[in-house]
Design an enzyme around this catalytic site. Structure first.
Site, mmCIF file in Angstrom:
data_model
loop_
_atom_site.group_PDB
_atom_site.id
_atom_site.type_symbol
_atom_site.label_atom_id
_atom_site.label_comp_id
_atom_site.label_asym_id
_atom_site.label_seq_id
_atom_site.Cartn_x
_atom_site.Cartn_y
_atom_site.Cartn_z
ATOM 1 N N CYS A 129 0.853 -1.187 0.000
ATOM 2 C CA CYS A 129 0.000 0.000 0.000
ATOM 3 C C CYS A 129 0.891 1.240 0.000
ATOM 4 O O CYS A 129 2.110 1.133 -0.190
ATOM 5 C CB CYS A 129 -0.973 -0.003 1.185
ATOM 6 S SG CYS A 129 -0.192 0.091 2.802
ATOM 7 N N ASN A 184 2.355 1.480 4.253
ATOM 8 C CA ASN A 184 2.725 0.245 4.979
ATOM 9 C C ASN A 184 2.505 0.369 6.494
ATOM 10 O O ASN A 184 3.223 -0.247 7.279
ATOM 11 C CB ASN A 184 4.182 -0.183 4.661
ATOM 12 C CG ASN A 184 4.525 -1.602 5.127
ATOM 13 O OD1 ASN A 184 5.625 -1.866 5.588
ATOM 14 N ND2 ASN A 184 3.599 -2.523 5.010
ATOM 15 N N CYS A 217 -1.168 0.954 7.455
ATOM 16 C CA CYS A 217 -2.597 0.646 7.615
ATOM 17 C C CYS A 217 -2.994 -0.617 6.858
ATOM 18 O O CYS A 217 -3.171 -1.687 7.437
ATOM 19 C CB CYS A 217 -3.466 1.811 7.147
ATOM 20 S SG CYS A 217 -3.290 3.323 8.120
ATOM 21 N N ARG A 218 -3.146 -0.506 5.542
ATOM 22 C CA ARG A 218 -3.772 -1.584 4.779
ATOM 23 C C ARG A 218 -2.892 -2.796 4.519
ATOM 24 O O ARG A 218 -3.336 -3.939 4.693
ATOM 25 C CB ARG A 218 -4.296 -1.038 3.436
ATOM 26 C CG ARG A 218 -5.433 -0.059 3.591
ATOM 27 C CD ARG A 218 -5.684 0.729 2.338
ATOM 28 N NE ARG A 218 -4.525 1.567 2.001
ATOM 29 C CZ ARG A 218 -4.394 2.272 0.905
ATOM 30 N NH1 ARG A 218 -5.356 2.234 0.002
ATOM 31 N NH2 ARG A 218 -3.324 3.009 0.693
ATOM 32 N N SER A 219 -1.650 -2.567 4.073
ATOM 33 C CA SER A 219 -0.845 -3.755 3.725
ATOM 34 C C SER A 219 -0.425 -4.568 4.941
ATOM 35 O O SER A 219 -0.428 -5.802 4.871
ATOM 36 C CB SER A 219 0.336 -3.404 2.816
ATOM 37 O OG SER A 219 1.229 -2.495 3.419
ATOM 38 N N ASP A 228 -8.519 3.813 1.816
ATOM 39 C CA ASP A 228 -7.390 4.078 2.712
ATOM 40 C C ASP A 228 -7.906 4.672 4.021
ATOM 41 O O ASP A 228 -8.374 5.815 4.044
ATOM 42 C CB ASP A 228 -6.433 5.058 2.043
ATOM 43 C CG ASP A 228 -5.122 5.187 2.815
ATOM 44 O OD1 ASP A 228 -5.086 4.770 3.991
ATOM 45 O OD2 ASP A 228 -4.151 5.706 2.238
#
Ligand code: 4NP
Length: 149
Positions: A8, A11, A13-15, A120
Site C-alpha cells: 500500500c 505500509n 494501515c492496509r498492507s 485508505d
C-alpha cells in the site's frame, strides 16, 4: 513455497492489515511466505497505525508487530504475488519494478466478485470497512492459490 507481498502507500494501515489477516488464515500451513511493504518512503520505520492495531485486536487476529518498509525493485524477483490495494498502488508498484513481465502484480479486490479499490483508512478513518474488504480479498486470494495447488 509461495511468496506474497502486500503493498500500500504507507505500509502502516492496509498492507500490514492484509499481511496479518493472510498469516492468520494460513496459520495451519507452512507453504506461504507473507510480507508487506510501502510504495512511498513516508512512514519507513514506523509501527502499525493504532486504528489497524485496534481493529485486528477486535477481530481476534494477532498483530505480531511490524515496522514500515519500502518496496524495492528486487522484490519483483523475490515474490510470486505482489498485491496492491488500489489503482494508484499498482501504478507505483509498476514504477518501482519497471513493469510486470511475469504477471505477478494484482489488486486485492480483483480476487473477489466485487472488485475495486481498498479504501485508505488513513483518510476515511473507517477501519471496519477496510478490514472487511481486505478480509474478503484475502479469502479470494487464498482460493486462487489453492486452485493452483
Ligand atoms: P496505508 O495508509 O497506505 O494504508 O498504510 C497511509 C499511511 C500513511 C500515509 C498515507 C496512507 N501517509 O501519507 O503518510
Amino acid at each position: 513455497m509461495t511468496s506474497i507481498l502486500f503493498v500500500c502507500l504507507g505500509n502502516i494501515c492496509r498492507s500490514p492489515m492484509a499481511e496479518f489477516i493472510m498469516k492468520y488464515m494460513a496459520r495451519n500451513r507452512d507453504d506461504l511466505y507473507i510480507a508487506s511493504a510501502a510504495t512511498s518512503d513516508e512512514e519507513i520505520g514506523n509501527g502499525v497505525h493504532y486504528g489497524t492495531v485496534g481493529i485486528l485486536r477486535e477481530k481476534g487476529i494477532p498483530n505480531p508487530g511490524h515496522r514500515a518498509i519500502q518496496m524495492k525493485r528486487s522484490d519483483y524477483d523475490k515474490y510470486d504475488y505482489i498485491i496492491g490495494m488500489e489503482d494508484s498502488n499498482i501504478r507505483s508498484i509498476l514504477m518501482i519494478t519497471g513493469g510486470d513481465p511475469y504477471g505477478k502484480v494484482h489488486k486485492l479486490l480483483d480476487y473477489t466478485s466485487k472488485g475495486g479499490n481498498i479504501a485508505d483508512p488513513w483518510y476515511t478513518h473507517d477501519f471496519e470497512t477496510t478490514f472487511n474488504d481486505i478480509y474478503i480479498g484475502c479469502e479470494g486470494l487464498m482460493e486462487a492459490l489453492d486452485g493452483k495447488a
